[in-house]
Design a protein around this motif. Structure first.
Motif, PDB file in Angstrom:
ATOM      1  N   ASP A  42       3.055  -3.891  -6.039  1.00  0.00           N
ATOM      2  CA  ASP A  42       1.822  -4.613  -6.349  1.00  0.00           C
ATOM      3  C   ASP A  42       0.675  -3.980  -5.567  1.00  0.00           C
ATOM      4  OD1 ASP A  42       0.036  -6.573  -7.340  1.00  0.00           O
ATOM      5  OD2 ASP A  42       1.612  -8.093  -7.269  1.00  0.00           O
ATOM      6  N   LYS A  44      -1.495  -5.531  -3.692  1.00  0.00           N
ATOM      7  CA  LYS A  44      -1.672  -6.146  -2.379  1.00  0.00           C
ATOM      8  C   LYS A  44      -0.669  -7.271  -2.215  1.00  0.00           C
ATOM      9  CE  LYS A  44      -5.208  -8.292   0.562  1.00  0.00           C
ATOM     10  NZ  LYS A  44      -6.615  -8.786   0.634  1.00  0.00           N
ATOM     11  N   ASN A  57       8.723  -4.431  -0.256  1.00  0.00           N
ATOM     12  CA  ASN A  57       7.387  -4.474  -0.842  1.00  0.00           C
ATOM     13  C   ASN A  57       6.737  -3.094  -0.775  1.00  0.00           C
ATOM     14  OD1 ASN A  57       7.675  -7.247  -1.214  1.00  0.00           O
ATOM     15  ND2 ASN A  57       6.677  -7.746   0.721  1.00  0.00           N
ATOM     16  N   THR A  59       3.157  -1.132  -1.815  1.00  0.00           N
ATOM     17  CA  THR A  59       1.774  -1.294  -2.261  1.00  0.00           C
ATOM     18  C   THR A  59       1.392  -0.121  -3.155  1.00  0.00           C
ATOM     19  OG1 THR A  59       1.215  -2.443  -0.214  1.00  0.00           O
ATOM     20  CG2 THR A  59      -0.612  -1.573  -1.515  1.00  0.00           C
TER      21      THR A  59
END
Length: 257
Positions: A42, A44, A57, A59
């Motif tokens: 994603d 952010k 995660n 970015t």
């Protein structure tokens, strides 16, 4: 794992738009159901959303070949393979083709940006992810699954949704040819077309507006829950005969102009 019924337990997934909304719902459900690991891509992530052992995660943008490739490197480095790629990243604008009150045309850059993220970004993830999925040893004849996100706006586009409807119509339209392209490698392709869901986008609206939107949904007469979207993702993974199709998930909603 059976050759007829697949299992979410032990799979590895890439989920775009995985920081919030539908994407985060998918990440959370897959982990709850026993996935080996998920990489969420994603633009952010919330400060409170730190990576844990089985959720990484990353970015980046779905429109960037380098960012998607970097996410796939993380998939391989941490989990060794990729079974499923779920594309939930998307944006929208609400503008008429021409504003006759102000004598202003729809900005072409806004149209291009929506197409770039929603349609080109989805294809970008698909074309890169299948290179990794295709390395899997087949289970029966299957190696993995792509799941894309369209919208009921692909079919019932409202006033001001030219860009959004065109982008989501494109996602729906490439589902079957992608499924046919990848059939020989045992990779399935499905698309979900959600209606009105309780995501951060709708969460920013006043309660009266949210209630009015919910009342337009015949049954159940409420906004969809992100876990209901994620549940359908799980069902698609588990049912190997689902391929090359778009499923509306909308409570019988048909959007008015």
């Amino acid at each position: 794992m059976s050759s007829t019924i697949q299992s979410v337990k032990g799979i590895v997934a890439l989920v775009t738009g995985g920081a919030s909304g539908l994407g985060r719902g998918v990440v959370d459900r897959l982990i709850r159901q026993g996935a080996k690991g998920v990489v969420a891509l994603d633009l952010k992530f919330p400060d409170s959303s730190s990576s844990v052992d089985n959720v990484i995660n990353v970015t980046g943008s779905v429109t960037s070949e380098e960012d998607v490739a970097r996410a796939l490197v993380e998939v391989e480095k941490h989990f060794g393979r990729l079974d499923v790629a779920v594309s939930c990243a998307g944006i929208g604008v609400a503008k008429r083709a021409y504003d006759f009150r102000r004598n202003i045309s729809h900005p072409l850059e806004d149209f291009r940006r929506v197409i770039e993220v929603n349609l080109v970004g989805t294809f970008n993830v698909a074309r890169l992810a299948v290179g990794l999925i295709g390395r899997n040893e087949p289970v029966g004849t299957l190696r993995g699954t792509l799941i894309h996100t369209a919208s009921v706006a692909a079919f019932d586009g409202q006033i001001g949704q030219c860009a959004y409807s065109a982008s989501k119509g494109g996602v729906a339209g490439m589902t079957l040819p992608l499924a046919r392209d990848l059939a020989s490698q045992g990779i399935r392709v499905m698309t979900i077309a959600p209606g009105l869901f309780d995501t951060p986008l709708l969460g920013s609206l006043p309660d009266t507006v949210r209630k009015n939107l919910a009342s337009t949904i015949p049954c159940p007469s409420r906004l969809g829950n992100v876990d209901e979207y994620a549940h359908l993702v799980q069902s698609i993974i588990e049912n190997p005969m689902l391929n090359g199709e778009v499923i509306r998930l909308d409570g019988a909603l048909r959007m008015q102009p």
